[in-house]
Write a protein that holds these residues in place. Structure first.
Motif, PDB file in Angstrom:
ATOM      1  N   PHE A   1       0.738  -1.277   0.090  1.00  0.00           N
ATOM      2  CA  PHE A   1       0.191  -0.063   0.084  1.00  0.00           C
ATOM      3  C   PHE A   1       0.923   1.099  -0.065  1.00  0.00           C
ATOM      4  O   PHE A   1       2.146   1.144   0.680  1.00  0.00           O
TER       5      PHE A   1
ATOM      6  N   SER B   1      -0.464   4.280   1.351  1.00  0.00           N
ATOM      7  CA  SER B   1      -0.918   5.334   2.056  1.00  0.00           C
ATOM      8  C   SER B   1      -1.894   4.786   3.087  1.00  0.00           C
ATOM      9  O   SER B   1      -2.314   3.488   2.904  1.00  0.00           O
TER      10      SER B   1
ATOM     11  N   SER C   1      -5.425   3.556   1.743  1.00  0.00           N
ATOM     12  CA  SER C   1      -5.691   2.561   1.005  1.00  0.00           C
ATOM     13  C   SER C   1      -5.360   1.102   1.867  1.00  0.00           C
ATOM     14  O   SER C   1      -6.287   0.332   1.243  1.00  0.00           O
TER      15      SER C   1
ATOM     16  N   THR D   1      -8.888   1.030   3.659  1.00  0.00           N
ATOM     17  CA  THR D   1     -10.151   0.398   2.535  1.00  0.00           C
ATOM     18  C   THR D   1      -9.649  -1.233   2.420  1.00  0.00           C
ATOM     19  O   THR D   1     -10.720  -2.024   2.385  1.00  0.00           O
ATOM     20  N   HIS D   2      -8.443  -1.774   2.369  1.00  0.00           N
ATOM     21  CA  HIS D   2      -8.295  -3.061   2.219  1.00  0.00           C
ATOM     22  C   HIS D   2      -8.823  -3.941   3.575  1.00  0.00           C
ATOM     23  O   HIS D   2      -9.636  -5.067   3.131  1.00  0.00           O
TER      24      HIS D   2
END
Length: 290
Positions: A202, A204, A207, A210-211
């Motif tokens: 990733f 950031s 991100s 979100t994952h």
């Protein structure tokens, strides 16, 4: 057992930081998804630094003895700035909502409305079900002025903002203590379910969040379907990949219900403890921020 009303305020303020903090106290040892710092480069057989000479006179140890961490692989090695940055990142992971929130709309300018899927009741229990739970690193090995200092996380990072915001963190010896309160089958089912997420995948914090939301959605349960929260350990590896991340990139609207903008800013700007480079000890008032 410590009679909390019979000891000093400084000590009563210290214990939640040392032993973990969870908004739903009754559910502290309940199975749930748990994010664990993981160091794949950890050297087995690594022992604490011995005979480290402090710049101040040595202070005798107190009655308190620290339990060994559940995972020695959660010992992290880095500079003071690197470890503080990652500590702040872990705190922020404990402050975000486990599900997406409605974004601000340009047409209305209204405050975002958070999705109410995770509510299981009122008050702290509901807020706890909507946040990621984070395990503190077992120990920190701090490269400082040509020396390596081994220090407990709670002697290095000021966790006052975590306690004030009721961010859900657990102690390094969490599973050792959970085993005393869970059935053998529950404990085995929880601790045997592992996922490893490489932070190097990733670029950031948003991100990563979100994952994690997508990955762990099946484990958070849903009152609408009657499914229960399930226990799982998520090992976050390659932590040094996060050192280039800006902690300001995480939108404050991502915060879990019950956390204010001030709470999130305080987590993002947590300081080191005064005297973090000294011998491991428990002075009154620990930890006062730098």
């Amino acid at each position: 057992m410590h009679h909390m009303t019979a000891i000093s305020y400084q000590m009563r303020n210290f214990w939640p930081k040392e032993r973990g903090w969870y908004a739903n106290v009754d559910g502290y040892h309940s199975p749930r998804p748990l994010l664990v710092p993981w160091n794949e480069t950890y050297e087995h057989g690594l022992f604490p630094v011995k005979n480290y000479t402090s710049s101040d006179p040595a202070i005798p140890r107190t009655f308190y003895t620290r339990d060994e961490p559940d995972f020695y692989e959660s010992t992290l090695t880095g500079t003071p700035d690197e470890l503080l940055h990652y500590g702040r990142l872990l705190q922020l992971l404990g402050a975000v909502s486990v599900r997406d929130v409605e974004p601000l709309t340009a047409s209305t300018g209204l405050e975002p409305v958070e999705v109410d899927n995770a509510r299981v009741g009122d008050g702290d229990e509901a807020r706890s079900s909507e946040k990621f739970a984070v395990k503190l690193p077992g120990r920190l090995r701090i490269d400082h002025n040509g020396k390596t200092i081994e220090q407990e996380t709670t002697r290095f990072i000021d966790l006052d903002a975590v306690v004030r915001a009721s961010v859900d963190i657990v102690e390094p010896a969490f599973f050792k203590h959970a085993a005393r309160r869970l059935s053998a089958s529950e404990h085995k089912a929880w601790t045997s379910t592992r996922l490893r997420v490489s932070l190097a995948d990733f670029d950031s914090l948003p991100s990563l969040v979100t994952h994690l939301r997508n990955l762990l959605e099946p484990y958070f349960g849903s009152p609408s379907t009657g499914s229960q929260v399930r226990g799982i350990v998520v090992e976050l590896s390659h932590w040094k990949s996060t050192l280039s991340w800006t902690l300001d990139a995480l939108d404050a609207n991502e915060r879990a219900r019950g956390l204010s903008l001030h709470d999130v800013d305080a987590l993002r700007s947590t300081k080191r403890c005064q005297g973090w480079d000294r011998l491991v000890k428990l002075p009154l008032g620990w930890c006062n921020p730098e």
